[in-house]
Design a protein around this motif. Structure first.
Motif, PDB file in Angstrom:
ATOM      1  N   VAL A 104      13.559  39.214  -4.179  1.00  0.00           N
ATOM      2  CA  VAL A 104      13.402  40.299  -3.210  1.00  0.00           C
ATOM      3  C   VAL A 104      12.840  41.507  -3.930  1.00  0.00           C
ATOM      4  N   ASN A 105      11.812  42.127  -3.340  1.00  0.00           N
ATOM      5  CA  ASN A 105      11.159  43.268  -3.971  1.00  0.00           C
ATOM      6  C   ASN A 105      11.238  44.502  -3.086  1.00  0.00           C
ATOM      7  N   PHE A 106      11.705  45.607  -3.666  1.00  0.00           N
ATOM      8  CA  PHE A 106      11.687  46.908  -3.005  1.00  0.00           C
ATOM      9  C   PHE A 106      10.628  47.754  -3.703  1.00  0.00           C
ATOM     10  N   TRP A 107       9.564  48.117  -2.956  1.00  0.00           N
ATOM     11  CA  TRP A 107       8.501  48.916  -3.524  1.00  0.00           C
ATOM     12  C   TRP A 107       8.067  49.954  -2.503  1.00  0.00           C
ATOM     13  N   ASN A 161       6.715  40.540   4.280  1.00  0.00           N
ATOM     14  CA  ASN A 161       7.448  41.786   4.444  1.00  0.00           C
ATOM     15  C   ASN A 161       8.651  41.571   5.358  1.00  0.00           C
ATOM     16  N   LEU A 162       9.726  42.312   5.095  1.00  0.00           N
ATOM     17  CA  LEU A 162      10.953  42.190   5.880  1.00  0.00           C
ATOM     18  C   LEU A 162      11.339  43.524   6.508  1.00  0.00           C
ATOM     19  N   SER A 163      11.965  43.430   7.662  1.00  0.00           N
ATOM     20  CA  SER A 163      12.623  44.569   8.292  1.00  0.00           C
ATOM     21  C   SER A 163      14.124  44.324   8.228  1.00  0.00           C
ATOM     22  N   LEU A 164      14.923  45.296   8.637  1.00  0.00           N
ATOM     23  CA  LEU A 164      16.381  45.200   8.504  1.00  0.00           C
ATOM     24  C   LEU A 164      16.955  43.958   9.162  1.00  0.00           C
ATOM     25  N   GLU A 165      16.461  43.623  10.360  1.00  0.00           N
ATOM     26  CA  GLU A 165      17.043  42.476  11.072  1.00  0.00           C
ATOM     27  C   GLU A 165      16.713  41.143  10.412  1.00  0.00           C
ATOM     28  N   LEU A 166      15.779  41.165   9.429  1.00  0.00           N
ATOM     29  CA  LEU A 166      15.405  39.933   8.729  1.00  0.00           C
ATOM     30  C   LEU A 166      16.077  39.812   7.364  1.00  0.00           C
TER      31      LEU A 166
END
Length: 283
Positions: free
Chosen positions: A148-151, A187-192
């Motif tokens: 998982v990547n946060f950028w 890409n992911l959103s919160l619900e994913l």
């Protein structure tokens, strides 16, 4: 890009992407392009102190290249639009973007007359992969690894065609179903958040991720992930896990896998093999 005649033992090499492979082959270039933040990868800091910055990857400065008077230019096919201009300055060799990072290393090595050195680096990498597999034993098939990547303002999961994904493929590490796809990332959103599911989560942090990271890791769905419940979320370096595409970064990914996934093993296991990178450069 066709046939190119390159000098024997070039002395003034410029690299427009994939700098670390050239460094690993024992060559210190006179100039190179950087990551998007204008810097070389953090783990190459000591090896790049005297390397001129030529703009970010994909946007090299022709003026700076001319001033350095190179005798060989190495790069990626993403710069094919300026190949003609570059080849008038010096012999230019590009690697094709669709082949693997191992073939990029081999192509640069061929241009530099360092084929044997490249094969030794790859042999060492393969040995480390096999050592990891052996030490994991039956656990190898039982641990699904999530990346998982946060950028900045993006949150992504990385899949089989990403750089770290290719290394996990070499090892044979299982991936969660949401990440077991023949693509680079999504890409992911919160619900994913459930798509981050895995027995171990390797959390890749880039710059400017603090607010997005807090938003996700405070969400109720985050606390339902198995790796979160079992405290098996491991923070790792973005430059090596995502941005590397080279032999040094590949070994750094292996370093993290040895460190985090083998910590539960017996303390009498063999000492981990390490990467041997030439430290004597010529420029």
């Amino acid at each position: 890009m066709g046939e190119t005649k390159v000098p024997v033992n070039p002395q003034r090499v410029i690299v427009l992407g994939n700098l670390e492979n050239v460094l690993a082959l024992g060559i210190k270039p006179v100039g190179a392009t950087t990551l998007g933040d204008g810097n070389f990868p953090s783990y190459l800091r000591n090896e790049t102190e005297e390397v001129a910055k030529l703009g970010i990857n994909g946007q090299p400065s022709m003026e700076k290249i001319l001033l350095l008077k190179p005798d060989l230019i190495l790069g990626w096919s993403w710069d094919e639009g300026i190949y003609g201009k570059l080849s008038k300055i010096a012999p230019t060799v590009f690697v094709e973007g669709s082949i693997t990072w191992k073939e990029w290393l081999r192509t640069f090595a061929e241009a530099l007359g360092k084929t044997q050195e490249a094969e030794k680096l790859l042999s060492n990498y393969n040995h480390r992969v096999e050592t990891f597999r052996e030490q994991m034993g039956d656990r190898l098939s039982q641990i699904q690894v999530s990346v998982v990547n946060f950028w900045a303002d993006q949150v992504r999961i990385y899949m089989k065609r990403s750089f770290s994904g290719l290394i996990l493929n070499d090892i044979g590490m299982p991936r969660p179903s949401a990440q077991n796809k023949d693509k680079n990332s999504e890409n992911l959103s919160l619900e994913l958040i459930p798509k981050m599911q895995g027995d171990a989560i390797f959390l890749v942090l880039g710059e400017g991720e603090e607010s997005k990271l807090t938003q996700f890791t405070n969400h109720p769905l985050w606390f339902q992930l198995n790796a979160v419940k079992q405290s098996k979320v491991y923070q790792v370096n973005n430059d090596s896990w995502i941005g590397s595409w080279g032999i040094i970064g590949a070994n750094r990914v292996l370093d993290d896998l040895f460190k985090y996934l083998l910590t539960d093993q017996s303390s009498d296991r063999k000492e981990l093999p390490t990467l041997a990178v030439t430290q004597s450069f010529h420029s």
